[in-house]
Scaffold this active site. Sequence first.
Site, PDB file in Angstrom:
ATOM      1  N   CYS A   2      26.698  49.510  45.138  1.00 59.27           N
ATOM      2  CA  CYS A   2      25.423  49.645  44.422  1.00 59.27           C
ATOM      3  C   CYS A   2      25.674  49.550  42.912  1.00 59.27           C
ATOM      4  O   CYS A   2      26.772  49.820  42.442  1.00 59.27           O
ATOM      5  CB  CYS A   2      24.682  50.948  44.670  1.00 59.27           C
ATOM      6  N   LYS A 590      43.444  33.692  48.527  1.00 61.57           N
ATOM      7  CA  LYS A 590      42.855  34.959  48.978  1.00 61.57           C
ATOM      8  C   LYS A 590      42.189  34.791  50.338  1.00 61.57           C
ATOM      9  O   LYS A 590      42.194  35.701  51.157  1.00 61.57           O
ATOM     10  CB  LYS A 590      41.829  35.427  47.929  1.00 61.57           C
TER      11      LYS A 590
HETATM   12  O1  M6R Z   1      40.697  38.226  54.629  1.00 63.36           O
HETATM   13  P1  M6R Z   1      41.659  38.686  55.709  1.00 63.36           P
HETATM   14  O2  M6R Z   1      41.834  40.140  55.741  1.00 63.36           O
HETATM   15  O3  M6R Z   1      41.264  38.152  57.056  1.00 63.36           O
HETATM   16  O4  M6R Z   1      43.027  38.004  55.333  1.00 63.36           O
HETATM   17  C1  M6R Z   1      44.122  38.047  56.210  1.00 63.36           C
HETATM   18  C2  M6R Z   1      45.405  37.774  55.478  1.00 63.36           C
HETATM   19  O5  M6R Z   1      45.423  36.467  54.982  1.00 63.36           O
HETATM   20  C3  M6R Z   1      45.572  38.749  54.305  1.00 63.36           C
HETATM   21  O6  M6R Z   1      45.499  40.063  54.768  1.00 63.36           O
HETATM   22  C4  M6R Z   1      46.908  38.547  53.596  1.00 63.36           C
HETATM   23  O7  M6R Z   1      47.955  38.852  54.467  1.00 63.36           O
HETATM   24  C5  M6R Z   1      46.936  39.434  52.367  1.00 63.36           C
HETATM   25  N1  M6R Z   1      46.320  38.775  51.253  1.00 63.36           N
HETATM   26  C6  M6R Z   1      48.283  39.871  51.999  1.00 63.36           C
HETATM   27  O8  M6R Z   1      48.254  40.725  50.905  1.00 63.36           O
END
Ligand code: M6R
Length: 595
Positions: A2, A590
């Site tokens: 929010c 990301k």
């Molecule tokens: O968006 P998500 O949680 O599905 O992403 C999965 C992985 O790509 C993500 O957790 C990745 O391992 C991290 N950026 C690592 O820090």
Amino acid sequence: MCGIFGIVTAQEQNLGPILIEAARRLTYRGYDSVGAATISGAKIDLRKDTGRVDDVAARHGLAEMSGSRGITQLRWATFGAPSQVNAQPHLDSDGDMVGAHNGNVVNNVELREQFLAEGMTVRSHNDGESCVHATERYINRGMDFIEAIRGAHADLQGDYAFVIGKINDDKLYAIKKGSGLVVGIGEGFTCVSSDLPSILPLTRKVLRIQDGEIITLWADRVELHSVKDGSLIQREPEQIVETMEAVQKGGFAHFMLKEIHDQPQVAREVMHMLAGSSDVQTVIEKIRAARHVYFIGCGTSYHACLAGAVYFAQVVGKAVIPVLAPQFIPQYLPAVGSEDVGLFVSQSGETKDVLNALQSAEARGMTCFGLANVIGSTLTKATSCWLPLCCGYEISVPATKTFTNQVVTFLYLAYRLGGRDVRELDAIPALMEQTIRSTAPQVEALVEAVNRWQDLYCLGYGATYPMALEGALKLKEITYAHCEGMLSTEFKHGPLSAVTAGLPILFATGPDDVPVIISGINEVTCRGGRAIAIGQEDARLRANASDLITLPKAEAEISSLLAVLPLQLLSYHMAVARGYDPDFPRNLSKTLTVD
Ligand code: M6R
């Protein structure tokens, strides 16, 4: 979660574009509804709805709104479903006051009953409306705004900030209790907002507001009063000289470090949300009745699934199958059906591997739930019921706060399902703060020694095993060193041969697992390795490990979660010492929307 923004101008003017832009700059906090109100003489113009800022603005003509005072709010649903009536701002009973809040009023349900019994007109189930009626209650008794807000403050429990205004007046009023609030002072206007990014395009002269302060805003000046005794507070405005990016980093050198420090606050927010969410009950009931339960994710989110499976077994006595999303189809799909439940976990809600698994599971009739941070992502649209992680934007590629909130959510679900008192979990945010504060210098003292190595191991056992995997992933991801995360007891089944003099090996341990971890530590130290333990203060660890990074005293389940914090800090400091940008590691993105 929010965001509020309010502005007072010297003259009546077209405030719509200013309010829309301020709302856009608050979107990073996460939201599902948007609203704006302008006050012009004796008239309040209120327009609000669910949806994105630009959609709501176009649908309701927000750009045309004018007045000498304006409020906008982005709502992210906790009390009351996302709907037009629950969207903010809210009117008082006779429609001559309007206000909006950010935060959580935890006694909202009781207050709503009281307001109705007192004859007030309550239109929504949203706790922002309670802030308006709590003020109205005292205005009706003949008090001025400062006194009325002091009365409201005594009645409203929780962490919040709100802004409110009345017709035929030239001021807005605001209060801060637990949620962020900043005032901007410009030429011919003043404004107030949850955060700096919505203020800085208008003015760089700001006043930072402390908890327990009431603000009165005129177009040409502001006054602060103490909520405690109503006394006037003197504070000089400051000039913000940093770039917008530096401001967004909140004074930290990188987003990752800021997001590590955000963890206590977002943990608080996710627990507030879970306590007020009816979807939690739906998820729990389905899990309780399920034949098999799967927690499905990739990377960091998979590590949270693993932690969730440990907690479900330990706290509830229920076996859950944690699965890496791409392995779900070849290994489990032929076995799943309508009696089974899958919880699909993804920060972005866009990871293709997770969405593929979801699609296939749905085709087999499995009940599918989501756990995601990005509201409006494919995962949140593709599941009929999903729980939000409440982290706001996570900008840094390495996941930190979304991981800990995934784990907190799993712990919360396990406590609820297991009939344990979830109030025990209220200790988490303060313990996280303490852990970050106390382990940061201990970690920094080790960075130089650990950073000499290109091959590392990070071991854990029981509930700290997923934390060790996560620590190892963070290290690999941003330092570009190799780090293998393992179950501590597996180390002797092969990797032990890699130990040479001085090789650092990290051991994360919960308080109940110290004996088994000590065996692992000794296997390493007697071969010349350097065993760095992460656990609560313990004479046995002190005597056996080469170094001990001490965690605060906490229940075993919470202690395992705390163990990941020094590992995040270690990775961060090692990456920076190596000259790498931890926020944007090479080769990574990301959001992974490819197979
Ligand atoms: O968006 P998500 O949680 O599905 O992403 C999965 C992985 O790509 C993500 O957790 C990745 O391992 C991290 N950026 C690592 O820090």
